[in-house]
Design an enzyme around this catalytic site. Structure first.
Site: not given
Ligand code: AMP
Length: 114
Positions: A30-31, A93, A100
C-alpha cells in the site's frame, strides 16, 4: 477499465511494489501503509467489490485467501496476527473501486476500528 488504477497496476502500466503475482492475482504494498506490513491483494480481473463477485468466482476467492496466507507467512506476520479486510463502498472507506483485500500486520491492531 484503463482509468482504474488497480487495473493499471495489474497490467504493469503503473508502478507498484509488487510482492506477489500470478495469472489471477497481484499483491503490492500500500502506498500509504497503516501498519509495518500493509499489502493489497487484488484479482487481475476488474471487480468493483466483494458484492460484485458471482458464484463462479468461488475458486478465485479461495485462491485469493491462499495468496493472503502465503504473503502473511513470507512477511513474517502469519503467526503473530494478521488483519484481513475489505471495504465496500464509500461510507465503509472504499476509495478505489477495484476489489482489494488489505493485509495488515506487524503491530497490535485496535478494535473497534475507526
Ligand atoms: P480503500 O480505501 O479500502 O479503497 O483502499 C485503497 C487503498 O489503496 C488505500 O489504502 C490507498 O493507500 C491505496 N492506494 C491507492 N493508490 C495506490 C497506489 N498507486 N499504489 C499502492 N496503493 C495505493
Amino acid at each position: 477499465m484503463e482509468e482504474c488504477i488497480f487495473c493499471r497496476i495489474a497490467s504493469g502500466e503503473m508502478y507498484a511494489e509488487v510482492v506477489y503475482g500470478d495469472d489471477r492475482v497481484v499483491a503490492f504494498r500500500d502506498i500509504n501503509p497503516q501498519a509495518p506490513v500493509h499489502v493489497l491483494v487484488i484479482p487481475r480481473k476488474h471487480v468493483r467489490s466483494v458484492f460484485d463477485l458471482s458464484p463462479q468466482d468461488g475458486e478465485l476467492l479461495s485462491h485469493i485467501f491462499q495468496v493472503i496466507r502465503k504473503i502473511s507467512a513470507d512477511e513474517g506476520i502469519a503467526e503473530k496476527g494478521v488483519r484481513v479486510l475489505t471495504n465496500v463502498e464509500r461510507e465503509a472507506g472504499q476509495s478505489v473501486f477495484h476489489l482489494h483485500f488489505h493485509v495488515l500486520g506487524g503491530r497490535r491492531m485496535l478494535w473497534p476500528p475507526g
